[in-house]
Design a protein around this motif. Sequence first.
Motif, PDB file in Angstrom:
ATOM      1  N   ARG A 191      24.638 -13.950  22.165  1.00 18.32           N
ATOM      2  CA  ARG A 191      26.067 -14.251  22.082  1.00 18.32           C
ATOM      3  C   ARG A 191      26.850 -12.952  22.190  1.00 18.32           C
ATOM      4  O   ARG A 191      26.567 -11.988  21.480  1.00 18.32           O
ATOM      5  CB  ARG A 191      26.381 -14.975  20.786  1.00 18.32           C
ATOM      6  CG  ARG A 191      27.850 -15.309  20.580  1.00 18.32           C
ATOM      7  CD  ARG A 191      28.046 -16.214  19.393  1.00 18.32           C
ATOM      8  NE  ARG A 191      27.590 -17.578  19.675  1.00 18.32           N
ATOM      9  CZ  ARG A 191      27.699 -18.580  18.820  1.00 18.32           C
ATOM     10  NH1 ARG A 191      28.233 -18.366  17.616  1.00 18.32           N
ATOM     11  NH2 ARG A 191      27.283 -19.773  19.138  1.00 18.32           N
TER      12      ARG A 191
ATOM     13  N   ASP B 223      30.568 -11.224  21.964  1.00 21.71           N
ATOM     14  CA  ASP B 223      31.938 -11.385  21.487  1.00 21.71           C
ATOM     15  C   ASP B 223      32.882 -10.416  22.180  1.00 21.71           C
ATOM     16  O   ASP B 223      34.074 -10.540  22.099  1.00 21.71           O
ATOM     17  CB  ASP B 223      32.004 -11.159  19.974  1.00 21.71           C
ATOM     18  CG  ASP B 223      31.329 -12.284  19.206  1.00 21.71           C
ATOM     19  OD1 ASP B 223      31.582 -13.447  19.534  1.00 21.71           O
ATOM     20  OD2 ASP B 223      30.549 -11.984  18.285  1.00 21.71           O
TER      21      ASP B 223
ATOM     22  N   SER C  92      32.276 -24.639  24.103  1.00 26.37           N
ATOM     23  CA  SER C  92      32.243 -25.152  22.738  1.00 26.37           C
ATOM     24  C   SER C  92      33.470 -25.984  22.383  1.00 26.37           C
ATOM     25  O   SER C  92      33.431 -26.752  21.421  1.00 26.37           O
ATOM     26  CB  SER C  92      32.101 -23.990  21.744  1.00 26.37           C
ATOM     27  OG  SER C  92      33.179 -23.071  21.884  1.00 26.37           O
TER      28      SER C  92
ATOM     29  N   ARG D  96      32.189 -15.173  24.459  1.00 28.71           N
ATOM     30  CA  ARG D  96      33.440 -15.535  23.780  1.00 28.71           C
ATOM     31  C   ARG D  96      34.566 -15.510  24.816  1.00 28.71           C
ATOM     32  O   ARG D  96      34.766 -14.529  25.531  1.00 28.71           O
ATOM     33  CB  ARG D  96      33.727 -14.533  22.662  1.00 28.71           C
ATOM     34  CG  ARG D  96      35.130 -14.612  22.069  1.00 28.71           C
ATOM     35  CD  ARG D  96      35.309 -15.785  21.124  1.00 28.71           C
ATOM     36  NE  ARG D  96      36.696 -15.876  20.671  1.00 28.71           N
ATOM     37  CZ  ARG D  96      37.233 -15.161  19.682  1.00 28.71           C
ATOM     38  NH1 ARG D  96      36.484 -14.276  19.049  1.00 28.71           N
ATOM     39  NH2 ARG D  96      38.480 -15.326  19.328  1.00 28.71           N
TER      40      ARG D  96
ATOM     41  N   GLN E 203      36.643 -19.923  17.835  1.00 27.39           N
ATOM     42  CA  GLN E 203      35.214 -20.024  18.171  1.00 27.39           C
ATOM     43  C   GLN E 203      35.058 -20.715  19.529  1.00 27.39           C
ATOM     44  O   GLN E 203      34.479 -21.797  19.648  1.00 27.39           O
ATOM     45  CB  GLN E 203      34.458 -20.785  17.080  1.00 27.39           C
ATOM     46  CG  GLN E 203      34.402 -20.056  15.757  1.00 27.39           C
ATOM     47  CD  GLN E 203      33.662 -18.727  15.857  1.00 27.39           C
ATOM     48  OE1 GLN E 203      32.531 -18.662  16.346  1.00 27.39           O
ATOM     49  NE2 GLN E 203      34.284 -17.655  15.390  1.00 27.39           N
TER      50      GLN E 203
ATOM     51  N   TYR F 275      33.403 -20.451  22.926  1.00 26.91           N
ATOM     52  CA  TYR F 275      32.321 -19.809  23.664  1.00 26.91           C
ATOM     53  C   TYR F 275      31.927 -20.668  24.864  1.00 26.91           C
ATOM     54  O   TYR F 275      31.888 -21.903  24.765  1.00 26.91           O
ATOM     55  CB  TYR F 275      31.083 -19.609  22.781  1.00 26.91           C
ATOM     56  CG  TYR F 275      31.252 -18.539  21.734  1.00 26.91           C
ATOM     57  CD1 TYR F 275      30.842 -17.226  21.979  1.00 26.91           C
ATOM     58  CD2 TYR F 275      31.827 -18.829  20.500  1.00 26.91           C
ATOM     59  CE1 TYR F 275      31.004 -16.238  21.026  1.00 26.91           C
ATOM     60  CE2 TYR F 275      31.989 -17.848  19.535  1.00 26.91           C
ATOM     61  CZ  TYR F 275      31.578 -16.558  19.804  1.00 26.91           C
ATOM     62  OH  TYR F 275      31.737 -15.575  18.855  1.00 26.91           O
TER      63      TYR F 275
END
Length: 285
Positions: free
Chosen positions: A283, A285, A60, A86, A175, A177
Amino acid sequence: MARKLTVAFQGEPGAFSEEAIWAYFGAAQVEPVPLPDFEAVFETLEKGQVDRAMIPIENSLFGSVHVNYDLLRAHAVSIVGELELRIRHHLLGLPGSRIKQIQRVYSHPQALGQCQAYLRTHLHHAEAIPAYDTAGAARMVAEMNDPKAAAIAGLRAAAKYGLEVLASGIESHPQNYTRFLVLARADIEPPKGPPGTMKTSIVFALRENVPGALFKSLAVFALRDLDLYKIESRPLVGMPGSYLFYLDVAGSVHEQAVQRALDHLAEVAAFVRVLGSYPRGRRVD
């Protein structure tokens, strides 16, 4: 006792790709197989020497892993799953090292790119040196036994190679990822799932580079109300000015709308290849 699934990844034990394997399959179900480069990962899977492979495809903060787009087309493999992980980067050094001592920072080019703001601000005096893997960089620093060297890697790598965390969370944005793809051999049956939960990845080339050609190609999906998640272009080797287009489209090849769109695309494109249909990834984390 059931045999564990063998899953190839690029890098050393402690790499983020290995972490993605644990997150996707569960530690009790798999045996990660570290390999030195992405080409080796694809070849090992294609030859049937492992059951699956885990590869990063985009980040990202720092964009796509272009070599893996090229390898997806070049090898007889199929995408069967995905995961967004993440990524937390840490500056690692020998126990007792101090940031002001560091003169060289080793890591994978993607990791160096994801941490460039920190490097500019806090380590502008240090040389950033690309390595083939984040965990491999941590291993190198441990083996060098040089307090002036540091690595950017994850906490698993720090624990694995006995390094100390000099700075935590140094990625340029929280953020951060990385999307990973799970690969199998190409002869595997595409997994099925309820409507609205699947996606399909394809690669195609235009018949000729003329005005409206790409529009017409993408229109086959719009006409059937199929969402496109992503489009990526890559140069077509040996044909300067020509490109391959990689698409992620909502739906599965088992769904009529997707199959009709692909049939329509085959009529207007030079070639079309389905890289896989698979459940949309979660997703972590």
